[in-house]
Enzyme design. Sequence first.
Site, PDB file in Angstrom:
ATOM      1  N   THR A  11       7.527  48.234  69.647  1.00 31.63           N
ATOM      2  CA  THR A  11       7.935  47.263  70.666  1.00 31.63           C
ATOM      3  C   THR A  11       9.385  46.792  70.501  1.00 31.63           C
ATOM      4  OG1 THR A  11       7.032  45.501  69.296  1.00 31.63           O
ATOM      5  CG2 THR A  11       5.585  46.386  71.000  1.00 31.63           C
ATOM      6  N   GLY A  12      10.085  47.244  69.438  1.00 30.64           N
ATOM      7  CA  GLY A  12      11.454  46.774  69.186  1.00 30.64           C
ATOM      8  C   GLY A  12      12.494  47.507  70.032  1.00 30.64           C
ATOM      9  N   VAL A  14      14.800  49.756  69.164  1.00 32.20           N
ATOM     10  CA  VAL A  14      14.829  51.199  68.902  1.00 32.20           C
ATOM     11  C   VAL A  14      13.500  51.830  69.322  1.00 32.20           C
ATOM     12  CG1 VAL A  14      15.047  52.976  67.114  1.00 32.20           C
ATOM     13  CG2 VAL A  14      16.516  50.957  67.049  1.00 32.20           C
ATOM     14  N   CYS A 129      23.341  53.626  62.032  1.00 36.20           N
ATOM     15  CA  CYS A 129      23.891  54.080  63.317  1.00 36.20           C
ATOM     16  C   CYS A 129      25.406  54.277  63.288  1.00 36.20           C
ATOM     17  CB  CYS A 129      23.498  53.124  64.437  1.00 36.20           C
ATOM     18  SG  CYS A 129      23.730  51.388  64.074  1.00 36.20           S
ATOM     19  N   GLN A 156      31.654  48.409  67.037  1.00 36.96           N
ATOM     20  CA  GLN A 156      30.200  48.441  67.119  1.00 36.96           C
ATOM     21  C   GLN A 156      29.646  47.510  68.192  1.00 36.96           C
ATOM     22  OE1 GLN A 156      30.096  48.940  62.342  1.00 36.96           O
ATOM     23  NE2 GLN A 156      28.170  48.303  63.236  1.00 36.96           N
ATOM     24  N   GLY A 160      23.486  46.996  68.082  1.00 38.72           N
ATOM     25  CA  GLY A 160      23.313  47.360  66.668  1.00 38.72           C
ATOM     26  C   GLY A 160      22.633  46.241  65.900  1.00 38.72           C
ATOM     27  N   ARG A 248      32.766  44.417  65.189  1.00 40.43           N
ATOM     28  CA  ARG A 248      31.839  44.242  66.320  1.00 40.43           C
ATOM     29  C   ARG A 248      32.660  43.959  67.576  1.00 40.43           C
ATOM     30  NH1 ARG A 248      26.588  45.580  65.655  1.00 40.43           N
ATOM     31  NH2 ARG A 248      26.487  44.315  63.773  1.00 40.43           N
ATOM     32  N   HIS A 255      28.243  52.668  69.944  1.00 36.93           N
ATOM     33  CA  HIS A 255      29.177  52.463  68.832  1.00 36.93           C
ATOM     34  C   HIS A 255      30.301  53.493  68.945  1.00 36.93           C
ATOM     35  CE1 HIS A 255      26.560  49.614  67.068  1.00 36.93           C
ATOM     36  NE2 HIS A 255      26.295  50.177  65.904  1.00 36.93           N
ATOM     37  N   ASN A 328      24.224  54.116  70.060  1.00 37.91           N
ATOM     38  CA  ASN A 328      23.717  53.717  68.733  1.00 37.91           C
ATOM     39  C   ASN A 328      22.199  53.615  68.688  1.00 37.91           C
ATOM     40  OD1 ASN A 328      24.830  51.443  70.410  1.00 37.91           O
ATOM     41  ND2 ASN A 328      23.583  50.236  68.996  1.00 37.91           N
TER      42      ASN A 328
HETATM   43  C1  2RA Z   1      24.731  47.427  63.288  1.00 39.49           C
HETATM   44  N1  2RA Z   1      24.549  49.481  62.044  1.00 39.49           N
HETATM   45  O1  2RA Z   1      25.333  48.015  64.179  1.00 39.49           O
HETATM   46  C2  2RA Z   1      24.100  48.155  62.170  1.00 39.49           C
HETATM   47  C3  2RA Z   1      22.609  47.984  62.213  1.00 39.49           C
HETATM   48  N2  2RA Z   1      21.877  49.039  62.771  1.00 39.49           N
HETATM   49  O2  2RA Z   1      24.632  46.220  63.236  1.00 39.49           O
END
Ligand code: 2RA
Length: 351
Positions: A11-12, A14, A129, A156, A160, A248, A255, A328
């Site tokens: 259910t998450g 991914v 990822c 990212q 993620g 981020r 990503h 990702n």
């Molecule tokens: C992120 N790679 O992007 C890490 C977690 N999957 O936060």
Amino acid sequence: DRPTLAVVGATGAVGTVMLELLTARKNVWGEIRLIASPRSAGKTLTVRGEEVIVQALAPEVFDGVDVAMFDVPDEVSMEWGPIAAARGAIVVDNSGAFRMDPQVPLVVPEVNPEAARNRPKGIISNPNCTTLTMIVAIGALHREYGLRELIVASYQAASGAGQVGVDTLLNQINKVAGDRALGSRAGNVRQAIGEDLGPFPAPLALNVVPWAGSLRENGWSSEELKVRNESRKILGLPDLKVSATCVRVPVVTGHSLAVHAVFGAEVDAEECNELLRGAPGVVLVDDPGAGEFPMPADAVGTDPTWVGRIRRALDDPRAIDMFVTGDNLRKGAALNTAQIAELLAAELTKS
Ligand code: 2RA
């Protein structure tokens, strides 16, 4: 008989992509069991066009399972992966729990598929990822030129950090949209966004945050160390020099990485283009004059690693600079896990 598959964490964020992939890809599975925390048990989800009731995680749900995919937090994998393996399932784990265990292979089917056969604990790990976004392209160039060093910066996406990352970014975008002066004075964005930082250490809307993961020794983040350690393990290069800066950005999914890769031999940009054009799992998008670049807005929802901006370094004939992007949640997570599980299905069906 086709093997039985269990999807743990169905259910998450991914897990949801995984069900889409299992529906769209060649059907190699017999029964598919969906498993989640007791909180989500009893829900009905659709996979391969069939409705399946989600079962709560318990030792018995692994009885008769050939392959169990885990898309759950590290501590859940740590506890339940060995239980599933003891019940006879081969575990493909997408958490960080076992990636650096020398008895657990870390597999990317386009790069080191043979590693999947040696799994003394009955567990195979799926890389992080960020590593996965670049490693298929790097692996193709490494096979030709012999990789010596990687210097990368990541860009990212919020997803993620899971569904809470996505919700946080979208809420923040709502708060800042429409105020045309907001981005032009220090402190304004923080003030508009208030306390709602979600899983991020600073506002993500109208910003970039040079941080992912948790603080480790000497100022490195856990994410940066993962890129280093996992690249070394997948490529079988324990002494590979790697410096990563993980950042981020306000992208929902996709990503990207700017990569400076140094090889043991001189490289030719045109030859790199050809190698990448022919590499499985890679698409080349490299026509800056026509505005064609690899970008998350185009790569989201697709399977391959998108590569472009390929240039030989001006000051080192053994180095290539390039930009890579990938989804990702797909190649970075669910797709690579599905590909590993399909290698196992082929192995089990043969034997
Ligand atoms: C992120 N790679 O992007 C890490 C977690 N999957 O936060």
